[in-house]
Scaffold this active site. Structure first.
Site, PDB file in Angstrom:
ATOM      1  N   GLY A 199     -53.255 -15.027 -39.741  1.00 24.41           N
ATOM      2  CA  GLY A 199     -52.354 -16.124 -40.138  1.00 24.41           C
ATOM      3  C   GLY A 199     -51.839 -16.853 -38.912  1.00 24.41           C
ATOM      4  O   GLY A 199     -51.899 -18.091 -38.820  1.00 24.41           O
ATOM      5  N   HIS A 200     -51.341 -16.083 -37.942  1.00 25.86           N
ATOM      6  CA  HIS A 200     -50.859 -16.691 -36.696  1.00 25.86           C
ATOM      7  C   HIS A 200     -52.022 -17.411 -35.978  1.00 25.86           C
ATOM      8  O   HIS A 200     -51.853 -18.511 -35.449  1.00 25.86           O
ATOM      9  CB  HIS A 200     -50.327 -15.618 -35.745  1.00 25.86           C
ATOM     10  CG  HIS A 200     -49.142 -14.852 -36.261  1.00 25.86           C
ATOM     11  ND1 HIS A 200     -49.193 -13.510 -36.527  1.00 25.86           N
ATOM     12  CD2 HIS A 200     -47.876 -15.236 -36.536  1.00 25.86           C
ATOM     13  CE1 HIS A 200     -48.002 -13.083 -36.941  1.00 25.86           C
ATOM     14  NE2 HIS A 200     -47.181 -14.117 -36.961  1.00 25.86           N
ATOM     15  N   ARG A 249     -45.528  -7.491 -41.388  1.00 25.20           N
ATOM     16  CA  ARG A 249     -44.887  -6.339 -42.046  1.00 25.20           C
ATOM     17  C   ARG A 249     -45.848  -5.544 -42.926  1.00 25.20           C
ATOM     18  O   ARG A 249     -45.482  -4.456 -43.384  1.00 25.20           O
ATOM     19  CB  ARG A 249     -43.684  -6.806 -42.870  1.00 25.20           C
ATOM     20  CG  ARG A 249     -42.500  -7.252 -42.021  1.00 25.20           C
ATOM     21  CD  ARG A 249     -41.260  -7.473 -42.873  1.00 25.20           C
ATOM     22  NE  ARG A 249     -40.068  -7.688 -42.079  1.00 25.20           N
ATOM     23  CZ  ARG A 249     -39.605  -8.891 -41.713  1.00 25.20           C
ATOM     24  NH1 ARG A 249     -40.267  -9.979 -42.047  1.00 25.20           N
ATOM     25  NH2 ARG A 249     -38.495  -8.990 -41.001  1.00 25.20           N
ATOM     26  N   MET A 264     -43.251 -14.298 -33.966  1.00 21.75           N
ATOM     27  CA  MET A 264     -42.533 -13.088 -33.557  1.00 21.75           C
ATOM     28  C   MET A 264     -43.526 -12.004 -33.148  1.00 21.75           C
ATOM     29  O   MET A 264     -43.167 -10.825 -33.066  1.00 21.75           O
ATOM     30  CB  MET A 264     -41.627 -12.593 -34.687  1.00 21.75           C
ATOM     31  CG  MET A 264     -40.551 -13.618 -35.057  1.00 21.75           C
ATOM     32  SD  MET A 264     -39.086 -12.881 -35.752  1.00 21.75           S
ATOM     33  CE  MET A 264     -39.747 -12.089 -37.195  1.00 21.75           C
ATOM     34  N   LYS A 317     -46.773 -19.929 -45.554  1.00 20.18           N
ATOM     35  CA  LYS A 317     -46.387 -18.586 -46.000  1.00 20.18           C
ATOM     36  C   LYS A 317     -44.862 -18.489 -46.103  1.00 20.18           C
ATOM     37  O   LYS A 317     -44.334 -17.880 -47.018  1.00 20.18           O
ATOM     38  CB  LYS A 317     -46.943 -17.584 -44.982  1.00 20.18           C
ATOM     39  CG  LYS A 317     -46.291 -16.248 -44.914  1.00 20.18           C
ATOM     40  CD  LYS A 317     -46.857 -15.347 -45.971  1.00 20.18           C
ATOM     41  CE  LYS A 317     -46.322 -13.936 -45.926  1.00 20.18           C
ATOM     42  NZ  LYS A 317     -45.225 -13.668 -45.077  1.00 20.18           N
TER      43      LYS A 317
HETATM   44  P1  AMP Z   1     -43.728 -14.805 -37.825  1.00 14.60           P
HETATM   45  O1  AMP Z   1     -44.365 -14.174 -36.643  1.00 14.60           O
HETATM   46  O2  AMP Z   1     -43.776 -13.939 -39.056  1.00 14.60           O
HETATM   47  O3  AMP Z   1     -42.361 -15.363 -37.521  1.00 14.60           O
HETATM   48  O4  AMP Z   1     -44.629 -16.049 -38.198  1.00 14.60           O
HETATM   49  C1  AMP Z   1     -44.893 -17.055 -37.250  1.00 14.60           C
HETATM   50  C2  AMP Z   1     -45.547 -18.211 -37.952  1.00 14.60           C
HETATM   51  O5  AMP Z   1     -46.761 -17.781 -38.554  1.00 14.60           O
HETATM   52  C3  AMP Z   1     -44.670 -18.789 -39.082  1.00 14.60           C
HETATM   53  O6  AMP Z   1     -44.774 -20.202 -39.053  1.00 14.60           O
HETATM   54  C4  AMP Z   1     -45.314 -18.213 -40.318  1.00 14.60           C
HETATM   55  O7  AMP Z   1     -45.121 -19.016 -41.475  1.00 14.60           O
HETATM   56  C5  AMP Z   1     -46.779 -18.185 -39.903  1.00 14.60           C
HETATM   57  N1  AMP Z   1     -47.506 -17.223 -40.717  1.00 14.60           N
HETATM   58  C6  AMP Z   1     -47.182 -15.929 -40.942  1.00 14.60           C
HETATM   59  N2  AMP Z   1     -48.053 -15.365 -41.798  1.00 14.60           N
HETATM   60  C7  AMP Z   1     -48.946 -16.327 -42.140  1.00 14.60           C
HETATM   61  C8  AMP Z   1     -50.087 -16.375 -42.992  1.00 14.60           C
HETATM   62  N3  AMP Z   1     -50.497 -15.313 -43.684  1.00 14.60           N
HETATM   63  N4  AMP Z   1     -50.768 -17.528 -43.083  1.00 14.60           N
HETATM   64  C9  AMP Z   1     -50.369 -18.628 -42.393  1.00 14.60           C
HETATM   65  N5  AMP Z   1     -49.300 -18.655 -41.558  1.00 14.60           N
HETATM   66  C10 AMP Z   1     -48.600 -17.515 -41.440  1.00 14.60           C
END
Ligand code: AMP
Length: 293
Positions: free
Chosen positions: A36-37, A187, A30, A149
């Site tokens: 992490g991403h 966030r 997103m 995560k």
């Molecule tokens: P999001 O943008 O929050 O929807 O996350 C996109 C992807 O990144 C999802 O598969 C999350 O699980 C992964 N993700 C988010 N934060 C982390 C993190 N700290 N470590 C590893 N993967 C992450």
């Protein structure tokens, strides 16, 4: 890196890749990208070419009182980061392109989405599952990369891929943390300095029970009680849940056996934070357990 705004163009890229025998890797996000991403992108780059990163703030996974409007959006900075990592395509559809007027079809994964995040955020996993199935259908990846995560989300996606006979292989990557242990999250930018300090309590709580497990504790009820005591001691954190569950069923366990997850969710100020720890390896014989934070 090419930026793709339409579903049709994304499908064309997917067809081209499959026609030439190339392995397309997909990293759904997103946006408001952090390490992490980027760890998912690097994992994709190791195995796949081309690599597609999607940035789509999926409105269907936000409840009416949630932070859809204020969710961080940083498309230009994200694009620059992805360029430096050698990503081939950024798929960034508009809401109208992804969900054209009259969209009526949803994907619901029963049972697994009922508790924890599903209870706290009614409709959330239905929105996630619907968007993920659409992304997998559009981009036809050889492999799609997700983070542990969001452990319950990853479990639900694994279920829907199996149930709907989708071809994508899934890779669930480890949690990337700040130096003080806080799990990285888009966030986290909402946290005030005092809340940012308090937010490490999720990691500290999980780390404390990790040490208990290393000392031989196998009683999940006692571990959860210890975890709760630690979390409750932080005045800026309001705990939503703290539980140890079976990693397959997401049902709470009384004793550690098989593969389990310690799950935590808490509100720190106005920001909802998640964290978890993977606990694997016990065969019920009191043998060594492997924990991964
Ligand atoms: P999001 O943008 O929050 O929807 O996350 C996109 C992807 O990144 C999802 O598969 C999350 O699980 C992964 N993700 C988010 N934060 C982390 C993190 N700290 N470590 C590893 N993967 C992450």
């Amino acid at each position: 890196m090419e930026t793709i705004h339409t579903v049709e163009w994304m499908k064309q890229v997917a067809r081209q890749a499959s026609g030439t025998g190339r392995l397309l890797g997909l990293v759904p996000t997103m946006g408001a990208l952090h390490e992490g991403h980027l760890s998912l992108v690097r994992a994709a780059r190791l195995e796949c070419s081309p690599v597609v990163v999607s940035i789509f703030v999926n409105p269907k996974q936000f409840g009416p009182s949630e932070d859809l409007q204020k969710y961080p959006r940083r498309m230009e900075a994200d694009r620059a980061l992805l360029e430096t990592l050698g990503v081939d395509y950024l798929f960034a559809p508009t809401d109208e392109e992804f969900y054209p007027r009259g969209h009526r079809t949803y994907v619901e994964v029963e049972e697994l989405g009922r508790g924890f995040e599903g209870r706290a955020r009614p409709g959330h996993f239905r929105g996630v599952a619907t968007a993920v199935v659409k992304l997998l259908e559009i981009a036809q990846p050889h492999c799609a990369y997700f983070g542990r995560k969001d452990a319950q989300q990853a479990r639900i996606i694994r279920q829907l891929v199996a149930d709907l006979n989708l071809d994508a292989r899934l890779e669930i990557c480890p949690i990337v943390r700040e130096p003080d242990g806080l799990a990285m999250s888009s966030r986290n930018v909402f946290l005030s300095p005092a809340e940012r300090c308090a937010a490490t309590v999720l990691y500290r709580g999980l780390d404390a029970i990790r040490q208990e497990i290393a000392r031989g504790e196998r009683d999940a009820t006692r571990l959860v009680a210890a975890l709760r005591r630690l979390l409750d001691a932080e005045p800026l954190a309001a705990v939503d849940y703290a539980e140890i569950v079976d990693a397959e069923s997401f049902e709470p366990v009384a004793r550690l056996s098989g593969t389990c997850l310690a799950l935590v969710a808490a509100r720190v100020g106005a920001t909802r934070l998640l964290d978890n720890m993977l606990i694997e390896g016990d065969r019920g014989d009191g043998g060594t357990l492997h924990t991964q934070l």
